[in-house]
Every structure is written in C-alpha cells, then in structure tokens.
Design an enzyme around this catalytic site. Structure first.
Site, PDB file in Angstrom:
ATOM      1  N   TYR A   6       5.952   7.698  -1.258  1.00  0.00           N
ATOM      2  CA  TYR A   6       5.638   8.161   0.093  1.00  0.00           C
ATOM      3  C   TYR A   6       6.575   9.326   0.408  1.00  0.00           C
ATOM      4  O   TYR A   6       7.798   9.138   0.387  1.00  0.00           O
ATOM      5  CB  TYR A   6       5.856   7.036   1.095  1.00  0.00           C
ATOM      6  CG  TYR A   6       4.805   5.942   1.010  1.00  0.00           C
ATOM      7  CD1 TYR A   6       3.704   5.945   1.848  1.00  0.00           C
ATOM      8  CD2 TYR A   6       4.918   4.916   0.068  1.00  0.00           C
ATOM      9  CE1 TYR A   6       2.737   4.960   1.777  1.00  0.00           C
ATOM     10  CE2 TYR A   6       3.942   3.922  -0.026  1.00  0.00           C
ATOM     11  CZ  TYR A   6       2.861   3.958   0.839  1.00  0.00           C
ATOM     12  OH  TYR A   6       1.895   2.989   0.758  1.00  0.00           O
ATOM     13  N   PRO A  36      -4.669   4.150   5.983  1.00  0.00           N
ATOM     14  CA  PRO A  36      -4.378   3.652   4.636  1.00  0.00           C
ATOM     15  C   PRO A  36      -2.892   3.636   4.246  1.00  0.00           C
ATOM     16  O   PRO A  36      -2.549   3.142   3.173  1.00  0.00           O
ATOM     17  CB  PRO A  36      -5.166   4.605   3.721  1.00  0.00           C
ATOM     18  CG  PRO A  36      -5.466   5.804   4.535  1.00  0.00           C
ATOM     19  CD  PRO A  36      -5.480   5.391   5.960  1.00  0.00           C
ATOM     20  N   HIS A  86       3.484  -3.269 -10.114  1.00  0.00           N
ATOM     21  CA  HIS A  86       4.561  -2.385  -9.661  1.00  0.00           C
ATOM     22  C   HIS A  86       5.614  -3.221  -8.936  1.00  0.00           C
ATOM     23  O   HIS A  86       5.272  -4.087  -8.137  1.00  0.00           O
ATOM     24  CB  HIS A  86       4.029  -1.330  -8.693  1.00  0.00           C
ATOM     25  CG  HIS A  86       3.330  -0.204  -9.378  1.00  0.00           C
ATOM     26  ND1 HIS A  86       3.170   1.030  -8.810  1.00  0.00           N
ATOM     27  CD2 HIS A  86       2.762  -0.125 -10.593  1.00  0.00           C
ATOM     28  CE1 HIS A  86       2.530   1.823  -9.644  1.00  0.00           C
ATOM     29  NE2 HIS A  86       2.262   1.136 -10.725  1.00  0.00           N
ATOM     30  N   LYS A 127      -3.291  -1.714   3.381  1.00  0.00           N
ATOM     31  CA  LYS A 127      -3.622  -3.056   3.881  1.00  0.00           C
ATOM     32  C   LYS A 127      -5.128  -3.342   3.977  1.00  0.00           C
ATOM     33  O   LYS A 127      -5.524  -4.506   4.101  1.00  0.00           O
ATOM     34  CB  LYS A 127      -3.012  -3.251   5.283  1.00  0.00           C
ATOM     35  CG  LYS A 127      -1.521  -3.413   5.277  1.00  0.00           C
ATOM     36  CD  LYS A 127      -1.122  -4.796   4.813  1.00  0.00           C
ATOM     37  CE  LYS A 127       0.320  -4.904   4.405  1.00  0.00           C
ATOM     38  NZ  LYS A 127       0.580  -4.865   2.969  1.00  0.00           N
ATOM     39  N   TYR A 140       4.853  -5.074   2.710  1.00  0.00           N
ATOM     40  CA  TYR A 140       4.076  -4.354   1.701  1.00  0.00           C
ATOM     41  C   TYR A 140       3.472  -5.301   0.671  1.00  0.00           C
ATOM     42  O   TYR A 140       2.307  -5.155   0.281  1.00  0.00           O
ATOM     43  CB  TYR A 140       4.957  -3.292   1.012  1.00  0.00           C
ATOM     44  CG  TYR A 140       4.150  -2.146   0.464  1.00  0.00           C
ATOM     45  CD1 TYR A 140       3.956  -0.982   1.206  1.00  0.00           C
ATOM     46  CD2 TYR A 140       3.550  -2.229  -0.790  1.00  0.00           C
ATOM     47  CE1 TYR A 140       3.190   0.066   0.720  1.00  0.00           C
ATOM     48  CE2 TYR A 140       2.785  -1.182  -1.287  1.00  0.00           C
ATOM     49  CZ  TYR A 140       2.613  -0.039  -0.528  1.00  0.00           C
ATOM     50  OH  TYR A 140       1.847   0.994  -1.014  1.00  0.00           O
TER      51      TYR A 140
END
Ligand SMILES: Cc1cc2nc3c(=O)[nH]c(=O)nc-3n(C[C@H](O)[C@H](O)[C@H](O)COP(=O)(O)OP(=O)(O)OC[C@H]3O[C@@H](n4cnc5c(N)ncnc54)[C@H](O)[C@@H]3O)c2cc1C
Length: 402
Positions: free
Chosen positions: A207, A299, A78, A303, A391
């Site tokens: 998100y 979560p 991604h 990580k 990220y």
C-alpha cells in the site's frame, strides 16, 4: 414466448457470484435443495477479474467445504503487507501479531471456477444466461423467481429466496423503500486497475501513499501483477496509455532499495469507483440479501468477497437450523448477526481508504494528521496489531454447523 415451466426448490438463489454459488454448495452439504439463476454466461462469470485476497476465515471456510484442493496448490500464502510512504517501506507481519493467521492471494474468478465445477459435478442446478429476472411474493409462504431463457418463461417456486445478485441486481430494489435504509458514502476518487503479464514488483501486497496519490502493488501469481493507482472518479481510461500508467506507478511506489518496476503486456485495464454502502435490514419477508447485494466496501481493505463469504456462513447456519428443527430463530437473527460484521469491515475499509488516499477535500491540517497516522501505524506494535487483526479477518463467533 414459448410457454411457461414451473419448478420447485427449497432455496431459490439469484446470482452466480461467490455468494450465490457458495450458498448453493454449502446448502447441498446440508441436504438442502437450491437452484441458482444467473444473467451472464458461464465463461463471463469465470473470467471476471475482481478480488484476490482471501482472509484466513475464508480460506478455512472453503477448505472445510471441500473446495481447497486447487486453492491450496495454486494460491499464494502471504504473511504480511507493506505500507510505503516518504520513500520508506514498512512491513506488518501477520502471524506474529495474530497468533499465526495469514492471508492468501487466489483470484476470485478461481474461487468461482472451483465452485461452479463442484456444483455441476454434484448435479447442482445453475441456470446461466437468463433474462428479465424478477422476484415476487416475498411476503407470502411461497415466493417465486421468474426469468426468461431461450424464448421461454420460467418460474421457480421456493420456500426462501437468497438475493446474491450483487450491487446492481434486482433483489434489493424489489424491497419497498419504506422497509429498507441505505447508508451510503461515495469517495472523491477511484482506482485505475491493471492486470499485467509482468513479474510482481513486490513480494507482498504493498500500500503506497505518495504526494501524487495512492498506489497498490498486488499480484495474482508469480508472473501476473495486479496494480492500481488512484485517479479522479470521472477519469477517462483513454487518458491512460500503458506507458503513462507504468511511469506513474513507478513514481508513486518508489522506495529506498526497491528495483525499478518491470513492465509487461497489460491484459486488462479498468476504473473502479470507491463507495461504501450498507442496506439494513438484510432481510425482507422470505428474501435474504447477501454479499454485494446488501453492502459494498471500497477495495482498500480487501473485504468485499470475504464479507460475502461471512454472510453465506451465517445464512447457511440459519437455513440449516430451520430445515433441521423448524426453528426460525437463526433466520430471524440473520440480518443483525451479519450486520455486526459488515459494519466492522466498513469501518476498517473506510479507515484504510482515508488514511492512504489524497482527497481533494483535505486541508493542510488533514494532510499533516494523515502523515502522523501513517507514522503511528507503522511504528506502534499496538497499531500494527489492529491492522493485522482486521486484515486477516475478525474471528467468527461460531464454527460452521457440521
Ligand atoms: C476491482 C475490484 C477489486 C476488488 N478487490 C477485492 C479484494 O481484494 N478482496 C475482496 O474480498 N473483495 C474485493 N472486491 C469485491 C468483490 O469482488 C465483491 O465483493 C464480490 O464479487 C461479491 O460477491 P457477490 O457474489 O456478492 O456479488 P457479485 O460477484 O457481484 O455476483 C453477483 C452475480 O449476480 C449476477 N446478477 C446480477 N443481476 C442479476 C439478475 N438480475 N439476474 C440474475 N443474475 C444477476 C451477476 O452477473 C453476478 O454474477 C473487489 C471488487 C472489484 C470490482
């Protein structure tokens, strides 16, 4: 009991999750012997539904260790994530903000399957279905792991023990309270997570902040979705029949131009509490803690498994240096080195969590500030770079010892 057997190994490992299995695999590549003991069966460990996002450094670590074949064929790269709020979707592009880094969606249970296959093919020792695991002698020269299996008692005498037995394991509680400090935060919400046989509603992980609470659209494959909604920490899963889950997910994630979510059979449903925890130091005598045994993150930042992999890189380097040269500097520095990364990941996970969720403790001021933050992080290139850099995973200080 049927009597007692004793074996010897260089590194005894408690727990066959990603941490314990990867440690055993990387040590074997350095010519270091280990035995893994696990209190669950192989099938259970291989089917446990958990993490699914691999940072660039995790992908590289697994590939460099000869574990990349199926991951590269079946994992989905991604190039970004979406942040949705106020009916709009905003994209954060990773490669353009991080010098070409990406993430991969590949289930943690697939990583675990690859690791178990690799260890067993190489003749590695993993003992499944043990009971009454205990460790002793971590302050002495030869610590021991004890366990029961099939009615017999067993002992493994080791040079070192790696506590890779997760948050609820026995290794961390074996350290005296005076020798360990636990830093803890429990959040006033949890995630109701669903694995569904349905087409993922979003091409990338999305998100979603809404006035009804947070939601996350994620996936495991082009035909299997991983979906979450924020619920109360004491929520009863029985209150969430499938249709209620789909309706709520649709409401929280709707944005301009998005097609309605396609529903499908729900394969797995569970509630995950949200907690941040760090144990310091990550070593006591000849016991080293790694992964969830030492720290857990909510979560939201994806990580947990990635931090476990980072700990294991550091611990492997330290053990390899010790067995090569007798130098204990790496072992002595392991905890401080791992904790520097752990706390940065804690910071990021906490920040993403508080930015995106609704907390019952929020004041009207907090809500307005939260909206301003979402507006800022999706509108400023500097802020988007901060999200992207964290990220995809902060760089490692050094490469893995060859
Ligand atoms: C719902 C959910 C979603 C998540 N999403 C993500 C994500 O997107 N990205 C991410 O990076 N992380 C994520 N995580 C976190 C991630 O799953 C963990 O960080 C990861 O599993 C840590 O690996 P570990 O090997 O340290 O611990 P574990 O995976 O917990 O493994 C520990 C092992 O030790 C065994 N064990 C326990 N006690 C004993 C004993 N007494 N004797 C012998 N064996 C024992 C356990 O059975 C287990 O197999 C998520 C977690 C959950 C629950």
């Amino acid at each position: 009991m049927l009597g007692m057997t004793t074996r010897r190994t260089q590194v005894g490992i408690v727990g066959a999750g990603p941490s314990g299995l990867l440690l055993s695999h990387l040590l074997a590549r350095q010519g270091i012997d280990s035995i893994v003991v696990e209190n669950r069966g192989r099938d259970y460990v291989e089917e446990r539904v958990r993490a699914g996002v691999l940072e660039q450094g995790t992908i590289d670590t697994l590939a460099e260790a000869g574990l990349g074949e199926r991951m590269m064929a079946e994992g989905l790269f991604h190039d970004g994530i979406e942040i949705r709020f106020d009916g709009q979707a905003h994209r954060i592009d990773f490669p353009s903000l991080t010098g070409g880094k990406r993430i991969m969606v590949y289930g943690q249970n697939e990583v675990v399957k690859d690791l178990i296959d690799a260890r067993l093919e190489a003749g590695g020792a993993i003992v499944f279905d043990v009971d009454d695991t205990a460790i002793e002698g971590i302050d002495g020269e030869s610590p021991t792991i004890r366990y029961g299996k099939d009615g017999a008692e067993h002992a493994i005498a080791c040079d070192y023990i790696a506590g890779c037995d997760g948050f609820h394991g026995i290794c961390r509680p074996s350290i005296s309270e005076a020798a360990l400090t636990g830093y803890d935060r429990v959040y006033p919400f949890a995630w109701l997570g669903v694995l569904a046989d349905s087409r993922p509603p979003s091409r990338e992980v999305a998100y979603c902040h809404s006035e009804r609470g947070f939601a996350l659209l994620s996936l495991r494959s082009p035909t299997v979705s991983r979906l979450y909604i924020q619920v109360a920490p004491d929520e009863d899963i029985a209150n969430w029949p499938d249709q209620r889950f789909w309706d709520e997910l649709q409401r929280r994630t709707a944005v301009e131009g998005a097609a309605p979510i396609e529903t499908g059979p729900i394969l797995h449903k569970g509630i995950t509490p949200m907690r941040s925890f760090v144990a310091e130091p990550m070593r006591n005598g000849r016991l080293f803690l790694a992964g969830d045994a030492a720290h857990i993150v909510p979560p939201t930042g994806a990580k947990g498994m990635n931090l476990a992999v980072a700990d294991i890189r550091f611990l492997t380097e330290a053990l390899a240096a010790f067995y090569r040269t007798g130098d204990t500097a790496g072992l002595d520095g392991y905890s401080a080195r791992a904790l520097r990364r752990v706390w940065k990941a804690q910071r990021f996970s906490w920040w993403m969590t508080t930015m995106l969720h609704l907390s019952p403790d929020d004041s009207p001021f907090d809500r307005r500030r939260q909206r301003a933050e979402l507006d800022y992080v999706t509108g400023s290139e500097a802020a988007m770079r901060t999200i992207a850099e964290n990220y995809v995973g902060l760089p490692f200080e050094t490469g893995l010892t060859p």
